[in-house]
Write a protein that holds these residues in place. Structure first.
Motif, mmCIF file in Angstrom:
data_model
loop_
_atom_site.group_PDB
_atom_site.id
_atom_site.type_symbol
_atom_site.label_atom_id
_atom_site.label_comp_id
_atom_site.label_asym_id
_atom_site.label_seq_id
_atom_site.Cartn_x
_atom_site.Cartn_y
_atom_site.Cartn_z
ATOM 1 N N GLY A 128 1.051 -1.263 -0.004
ATOM 2 C CA GLY A 128 -0.124 0.042 0.041
ATOM 3 C C GLY A 128 0.945 1.303 -0.055
ATOM 4 O O GLY A 128 0.398 2.296 0.343
ATOM 5 N N THR A 129 2.138 1.229 -0.168
ATOM 6 C CA THR A 129 2.939 2.452 -0.304
ATOM 7 C C THR A 129 2.549 3.281 -1.468
ATOM 8 O O THR A 129 1.990 2.709 -2.616
ATOM 9 N N GLU A 130 2.909 4.424 -1.617
ATOM 10 C CA GLU A 130 2.746 5.409 -2.808
ATOM 11 C C GLU A 130 3.302 4.620 -3.967
ATOM 12 O O GLU A 130 3.081 4.711 -5.104
ATOM 13 N N GLU A 131 4.514 4.266 -3.676
ATOM 14 C CA GLU A 131 5.269 3.854 -4.884
ATOM 15 C C GLU A 131 4.733 2.582 -5.497
ATOM 16 O O GLU A 131 4.774 2.249 -6.793
ATOM 17 N N GLU A 132 4.469 1.486 -4.573
ATOM 18 C CA GLU A 132 3.595 0.432 -5.156
ATOM 19 C C GLU A 132 2.345 0.940 -5.892
ATOM 20 O O GLU A 132 2.228 0.157 -7.025
ATOM 21 N N LYS A 133 1.651 1.793 -5.226
ATOM 22 C CA LYS A 133 0.247 2.100 -6.147
ATOM 23 C C LYS A 133 0.629 2.801 -7.528
ATOM 24 O O LYS A 133 -0.092 2.389 -8.276
ATOM 25 N N GLU A 134 1.664 3.550 -7.512
ATOM 26 C CA GLU A 134 1.857 4.166 -8.796
ATOM 27 C C GLU A 134 2.368 3.020 -9.700
ATOM 28 O O GLU A 134 2.070 3.257 -10.879
ATOM 29 N N PHE A 135 3.064 1.998 -9.241
ATOM 30 C CA PHE A 135 3.671 1.029 -10.088
ATOM 31 C C PHE A 135 2.576 0.326 -10.683
ATOM 32 O O PHE A 135 2.396 -0.047 -11.957
ATOM 33 N N VAL A 136 1.558 -0.152 -9.530
ATOM 34 C CA VAL A 136 0.379 -0.990 -10.315
ATOM 35 C C VAL A 136 -0.345 -0.187 -11.197
ATOM 36 O O VAL A 136 -0.936 -0.622 -12.139
#
Length: 457
Positions: A399-407
């Motif tokens: 749920g980090t911002e970086e993970e969200k942006e990647f998905v």
């Protein structure tokens, strides 16, 4: 009561009247001790067990590991029991006289006496034209040499040697039929003997090697695998580096693994020992799993790995960044285990160099403490996303911002996507909110099936 006895006698007679080959097949499904005990049933059964084509002896029990916890008064009884077991083993091998012993499986635990002559059992199996031999020896004394006749056995197709075995291959020997070879924590005489061993296995197809580099008896400097016929290789070396200030730091142990296998199709290596790894020749490779500290010649190694169709990659500093520049022209399936915080940038570069990729999996299951450090929106879209990627899975989404942006990047640009599966970390706060955010991400493909589950790690 008399009628019951008559009925039992009739049943026994019916079984005893069965053909000999059928009786043998029946005994193959019971433990060897029970099979031998049938010799007391009747004259018909007396010698059936002696012609069994398969013998399996397992004296590697949990009791061997708990000897220190035994009551002192029981030691004499325990020793007597072990002696009885070894005598049973020895005598049964002596009496066995099948013309062909297809399979012999022997496991001897730490309680095994050092006086036992294990070599004569192996020699007898060779004399009986053994096809499958699996031998595990874990006694408390040093490694033992096996009889030279083992290394000239013309019928042997599968060989497994484990633990306290000294592999001392005579230079003039040959195993012309050996197809499967498993070497688990054995000791090798020297580099030359090992290389000679492999070179005299002309039809070897599958090799599995497990080493414990903390073993002082492991004196190999260069573990060389040069086998033209080999199709599958699994190599595992235990970690000998107890602690490093940086997990990606490479320590020169002065030892290496060298692979030259032109026919290899399947390759898996897990080596945390710090030994370097070099790949000389793998033009046919289809499936590879890489988890190593470093390659001694990265340019050459990554060139030979570039032809793979399926790749599992652990993202250490010394591996991921160089691999991100490789042209994976045939890669269809990629699994990434993030081991570093800036893996996203390198992965995006790798995606651009894998134009035919159809299946992408990012697995955080074993490294949940590695958080993506940054996200930079790529200036261009990887070709595989717009034309080939069909399946995308993300395990233990944090749920980090970086993970969200990647998905979001994957879903928004994958026009051929058919199925997405995301498992959410059980430690994620506001899980329901994160799931709603994932479901609301815009998708380039209107036919994608999206599955979101809670990871049970």
């Amino acid at each position: 009561m008399a009628e019951d006895k008559i009925e039992e006698t009739v049943c026994e007679d019916k079984i005893s009247a069965l053909p000999e080959d059928l009786l043998v097949r029946i005994l193959l499904h019971v433990p060897i001790k029970d099979a031998i005990a049938t010799m007391f049933l009747s004259k018909r059964w007396r010698f059936i067990w002696t012609i069994l084509p398969k013998l399996e002896y397992d004296f590697f029990s949990d009791d061997d590991e708990d000897d220190d916890d035994k009551v002192v008064d029981d030691n004499d009884d325990e020793e007597e029991s072990k002696k009885t077991s070894w005598c049973f083993f020895d005598k049964s091998m002596e009496l066995h006289n099948a013309p062909v012993l297809k399979t012999l499986l022997i496991k001897l635990g730490p309680g095994c006496s050092s006086d036992i002559d294990v070599g004569k059992w192996i020699a007898k199996a060779v004399d009986r034209r053994v096809v499958v031999l699996r031998f595990k020896l874990s006694w408390s004394t040093g490694p033992t040499r096996l009889p030279k006749s083992l290394y000239t056995c013309e019928t042997l197709k599968e060989l497994t040697l484990s633990h306290k075995v000294l592999l001392d291959f005579p230079s003039s020997s040959c195993l012309p039929s050996l197809i499967f070879l498993n070497l688990f924590y054995v000791v090798y005489r020297d580099d030359a003997s090992l290389e000679s061993f492999f070179s005299h296995c002309p039809v070897l197809i599958c090799l599995t090697v497990k080493r414990n580099r903390r073993n002082r008896d492991d004196n190999i400097t260069k573990f060389s695998v040069k086998i033209p016929s080999l199709r599958g290789l699994l190599y595992v070396s235990d970690d000998i580096i107890s602690s490093l200030p940086d997990d990606d730091e490479v320590v020169d142990t002065g030892k290496c693994l060298a692979i030259d296998t032109p026919g290899l199709l399947y390759f898996s290596i897990t080596d945390h020992s710090g030994d370097s790894c070099s790949i000389e020749n793998m033009p046919c490779l289809e499936d590879a799993s890489i988890d190593v500290k470093s390659f001694s010649d990265m340019d050459k190694s990554k060139t030979y790995l570039s032809a793979v169709r399926s790749l599992v990659l652990h993202t250490t500093d010394q591996v991921l960044l160089p691999f991100s520049t490789v042209k994976f022209s045939r890669l269809l399936k990629l699994r990434i285990y993030p081991d570093r915080s800036d893996w996203l940038e390198a992965l995006l570069l790798l995606l651009k160099n894998a134009p035919k990729l159809k299946d992408l999996l990012v697995d955080y299951a074993f490294n949940t403490d590695v958080i993506p450090s940054s996200w930079n929106q790529p200036s261009s879209i990887a070709g595989c996303l717009s034309s080939h990627l069909e399946f995308f899975e993300y395990r233990v989404y944090g749920g980090t911002e970086e993970e969200k942006e990647f998905v979001m990047y994957i879903l928004a640009n994958s026009k051929c996507l058919k199925k997405v599966r995301i498992s959410v970390s059980p430690y994620l706060e506001n899980q329901n909110l994160s799931i709603e955010e994932l479901r609301d991400i815009p998708r380039a493909s209107t036919f994608v099936e999206m599955i979101i589950v809670f990871d049970d790690a």
